[in-house]
Design an enzyme around this catalytic site. Structure first.
Site, PDB file in Angstrom:
ATOM      1  N   CYS A 217      -1.278   0.657   7.406  1.00  0.00           N
ATOM      2  CA  CYS A 217      -2.717   0.335   7.549  1.00  0.00           C
ATOM      3  C   CYS A 217      -3.089  -0.888   6.713  1.00  0.00           C
ATOM      4  O   CYS A 217      -3.206  -2.005   7.226  1.00  0.00           O
ATOM      5  CB  CYS A 217      -3.590   1.525   7.163  1.00  0.00           C
ATOM      6  N   ARG A 218      -3.314  -0.693   5.409  1.00  0.00           N
ATOM      7  CA  ARG A 218      -3.910  -1.752   4.582  1.00  0.00           C
ATOM      8  C   ARG A 218      -3.019  -2.957   4.370  1.00  0.00           C
ATOM      9  O   ARG A 218      -3.460  -4.095   4.582  1.00  0.00           O
ATOM     10  CB  ARG A 218      -4.331  -1.161   3.224  1.00  0.00           C
ATOM     11  N   SER A 219      -1.778  -2.736   3.899  1.00  0.00           N
ATOM     12  CA  SER A 219      -0.975  -3.922   3.540  1.00  0.00           C
ATOM     13  C   SER A 219      -0.520  -4.749   4.756  1.00  0.00           C
ATOM     14  O   SER A 219      -0.525  -5.987   4.670  1.00  0.00           O
ATOM     15  CB  SER A 219       0.203  -3.552   2.627  1.00  0.00           C
TER      16      SER A 219
ATOM     17  N   ASP B 194      -8.002   3.886   1.203  1.00  0.00           N
ATOM     18  CA  ASP B 194      -7.055   4.324   2.230  1.00  0.00           C
ATOM     19  C   ASP B 194      -7.827   4.799   3.465  1.00  0.00           C
ATOM     20  O   ASP B 194      -8.597   5.758   3.372  1.00  0.00           O
ATOM     21  CB  ASP B 194      -6.237   5.474   1.623  1.00  0.00           C
TER      22      ASP B 194
ATOM     23  N   CYS C 205       0.867  -1.186   0.000  1.00  0.00           N
ATOM     24  CA  CYS C 205       0.000   0.000   0.000  1.00  0.00           C
ATOM     25  C   CYS C 205       0.900   1.231   0.000  1.00  0.00           C
ATOM     26  O   CYS C 205       2.066   1.145  -0.413  1.00  0.00           O
ATOM     27  CB  CYS C 205      -0.960  -0.026   1.182  1.00  0.00           C
TER      28      CYS C 205
ATOM     29  N   ASN D  83       2.325   1.488   4.357  1.00  0.00           N
ATOM     30  CA  ASN D  83       2.638   0.202   5.008  1.00  0.00           C
ATOM     31  C   ASN D  83       2.368   0.241   6.515  1.00  0.00           C
ATOM     32  O   ASN D  83       3.044  -0.425   7.291  1.00  0.00           O
ATOM     33  CB  ASN D  83       4.097  -0.235   4.729  1.00  0.00           C
TER      34      ASN D  83
HETATM   35  P1  4NP Z   1      -1.726   2.789   4.171  1.00  0.00           P
HETATM   36  O1  4NP Z   1      -2.340   4.142   4.769  1.00  0.00           O
HETATM   37  O2  4NP Z   1      -1.203   3.125   2.783  1.00  0.00           O
HETATM   38  O3  4NP Z   1      -2.895   1.858   4.110  1.00  0.00           O
HETATM   39  O4  4NP Z   1      -0.642   2.345   5.111  1.00  0.00           O
HETATM   40  C1  4NP Z   1      -1.599   5.342   4.821  1.00  0.00           C
HETATM   41  C2  4NP Z   1      -0.692   5.545   5.820  1.00  0.00           C
HETATM   42  C3  4NP Z   1       0.025   6.727   5.876  1.00  0.00           C
HETATM   43  C4  4NP Z   1      -0.183   7.691   4.921  1.00  0.00           C
HETATM   44  C5  4NP Z   1      -1.095   7.480   3.913  1.00  0.00           C
HETATM   45  C6  4NP Z   1      -1.801   6.295   3.853  1.00  0.00           C
HETATM   46  N1  4NP Z   1       0.521   8.923   4.984  1.00  0.00           N
HETATM   47  O5  4NP Z   1       0.271   9.791   4.144  1.00  0.00           O
HETATM   48  O6  4NP Z   1       1.386   9.099   5.845  1.00  0.00           O
END
Ligand code: 4NP
Length: 158
Positions: A14-16, A127, A9, A12
């Site tokens: 939340c989702r992945s 997201d 994702c 790294n």
């Molecule tokens: P992820 O979510 O891609 O599912 O881990 C996010 C985590 C952090 C950020 C964006 C999305 N960020 O912009 O810091």
């Protein structure tokens, strides 16, 4: 042969890592844990070394899923180390496509939505970072759906 799957994702956190933890639970339940290597990474390295977002860990924990992953950025050599590189959304997919060194590597990239069976309205894993509690629950619902498909693929490949 062992199947090696990397979920990717943006951050790294939340989702992945939730997908990684979820698939691990499913393959253990199915007795396939020794046949699979599962990891996750982000296209953005700004959270490298961090544990997953506490909101994601809390939502996963409520479903009996422990998340212990430390964030890391995806790198070119991941295309050698993994058989499938599974992107959570189209931005991740495009970033992976740019990182892939050759055509063989590009053919390892999938979109998580390809494994959804029960959520026809979703073409990506949204997201949840700027969302409320429901965003994290939705992510887990979608991941559960896709991981059930993935475990069948793993069973057929090993
Ligand atoms: P992820 O979510 O891609 O599912 O881990 C996010 C985590 C952090 C950020 C964006 C999305 N960020 O912009 O810091």
């Amino acid at each position: 042969m062992k199947q090696r799957i990397l979920f990717v994702c943006l951050g790294n956190i939340c989702r992945s890592p939730a997908a990684e933890a979820m698939l691990r639970v499913v393959v253990e339940r199915e007795g396939l844990a020794d046949s699979v290597v599962i990891d996750s990474a982000g296209t953005y390295g700004g959270h490298s070394g961090e544990l997953s977002d506490p909101r994601m860990r809390r939502a996963a924990s409520a479903r009996g899923i422990a998340m212990t992953h430390r964030a890391r950025q995806v790198r070119e050599e991941d295309f050698e180390r993994f058989d499938m590189v599974v992107a959570m959304d189209d931005n991740n997919y495009e970033a992976l496509f740019r990182l892939a060194p050759d055509r063989e590597a590009q053919q390892k990239i999938f979109r998580f939505r390809e494994f959804l069976r029960h959520h026809p309205d979703w073409s990506y894993i949204p997201d949840p970072y700027y969302e409320g509690h429901e965003g994290f629950e939705l992510v887990l619902d979608l991941l559960e759906d896709g991981c059930e498909t993935l475990v069948e693929l793993i069973r057929n490949k090993i």
